[in-house]
Design a protein around this motif. Structure first.
Motif, PDB file in Angstrom:
ATOM      1  N   TYR A  41      -1.844  15.774   8.734  1.00  0.00           N
ATOM      2  CA  TYR A  41      -1.477  16.313   7.416  1.00  0.00           C
ATOM      3  C   TYR A  41      -2.400  15.751   6.335  1.00  0.00           C
ATOM      4  O   TYR A  41      -2.910  16.497   5.498  1.00  0.00           O
ATOM      5  N   SER A  42      -2.608  14.452   6.348  1.00  0.00           N
ATOM      6  CA  SER A  42      -3.416  13.792   5.320  1.00  0.00           C
ATOM      7  C   SER A  42      -4.840  14.320   5.287  1.00  0.00           C
ATOM      8  O   SER A  42      -5.420  14.510   4.213  1.00  0.00           O
ATOM      9  N   GLN A  43      -5.419  14.551   6.438  1.00  0.00           N
ATOM     10  CA  GLN A  43      -6.794  15.055   6.488  1.00  0.00           C
ATOM     11  C   GLN A  43      -6.892  16.447   5.867  1.00  0.00           C
ATOM     12  O   GLN A  43      -7.818  16.738   5.110  1.00  0.00           O
ATOM     13  N   ILE A  44      -5.933  17.308   6.183  1.00  0.00           N
ATOM     14  CA  ILE A  44      -5.934  18.661   5.614  1.00  0.00           C
ATOM     15  C   ILE A  44      -5.636  18.608   4.115  1.00  0.00           C
ATOM     16  O   ILE A  44      -6.324  19.229   3.304  1.00  0.00           O
ATOM     17  N   ALA A  45      -4.616  17.852   3.740  1.00  0.00           N
ATOM     18  CA  ALA A  45      -4.212  17.778   2.335  1.00  0.00           C
ATOM     19  C   ALA A  45      -5.329  17.206   1.470  1.00  0.00           C
ATOM     20  O   ALA A  45      -5.581  17.703   0.362  1.00  0.00           O
ATOM     21  N   ASN A  46      -6.013  16.179   1.950  1.00  0.00           N
ATOM     22  CA  ASN A  46      -7.096  15.579   1.167  1.00  0.00           C
ATOM     23  C   ASN A  46      -8.193  16.605   0.886  1.00  0.00           C
ATOM     24  O   ASN A  46      -8.720  16.675  -0.223  1.00  0.00           O
ATOM     25  N   LYS A  47      -8.517  17.423   1.869  1.00  0.00           N
ATOM     26  CA  LYS A  47      -9.512  18.479   1.666  1.00  0.00           C
ATOM     27  C   LYS A  47      -9.036  19.467   0.603  1.00  0.00           C
ATOM     28  O   LYS A  47      -9.793  19.861  -0.291  1.00  0.00           O
ATOM     29  N   LEU A  48      -7.761  19.858   0.670  1.00  0.00           N
ATOM     30  CA  LEU A  48      -7.210  20.806  -0.293  1.00  0.00           C
ATOM     31  C   LEU A  48      -7.133  20.207  -1.696  1.00  0.00           C
ATOM     32  O   LEU A  48      -7.364  20.904  -2.693  1.00  0.00           O
ATOM     33  N   ILE A  49      -6.840  18.929  -1.783  1.00  0.00           N
ATOM     34  CA  ILE A  49      -6.811  18.235  -3.078  1.00  0.00           C
ATOM     35  C   ILE A  49      -8.194  18.254  -3.703  1.00  0.00           C
ATOM     36  O   ILE A  49      -8.364  18.603  -4.880  1.00  0.00           O
ATOM     37  N   ARG A  50      -9.215  17.895  -2.928  1.00  0.00           N
ATOM     38  CA  ARG A  50     -10.595  17.864  -3.437  1.00  0.00           C
ATOM     39  C   ARG A  50     -11.073  19.251  -3.854  1.00  0.00           C
ATOM     40  O   ARG A  50     -11.812  19.384  -4.830  1.00  0.00           O
TER      41      ARG A  50
END
Length: 89
Positions: free
Chosen positions: A4-13
């Motif tokens: 989740y964190s890897q996907i969310a971090n990309k979406l945040i950026r």
């Protein structure tokens, strides 16, 4: 949760946001612990509330939620606005 964190971090950026701080929680030091003891927390900056809502409503984020739900017993998202300091930006 790492998935989740890897996907969310990309979406945040992608929305010009960033993770300001993330780390382990060792317990409450003042006041009651609510909903049990949290083990991890993150402070995320979004440039606008619209950027946050756009991410939360995106199809990619909905897919990431499957990983978050599988990795968490509970989670809490709090929306806050800076009123002190010069931390944003």
């Amino acid at each position: 949760y790492l998935r989740y964190s890897q996907i969310a971090n990309k979406l945040i950026r992608q929305r010009s946001g960033r993770i300001v701080w993330a780390g382990e929680v060792h317990g409450a030091t003042l006041g009651p612990e609510i909903h049990g003891q949290w083990d991890f927390t993150a402070l995320v900056f979004y440039p606008t509330p619209t950027a946050f809502l756009d991410m939360m409503q995106s199809a990619d984020y909905q897919l990431a939620n499957v990983h978050r739900d599988n990795g968490c017993t509970a989670h809490l998202i709090m929306a806050v606005e800076e009123t002190y300091g010069g931390l944003a930006g």
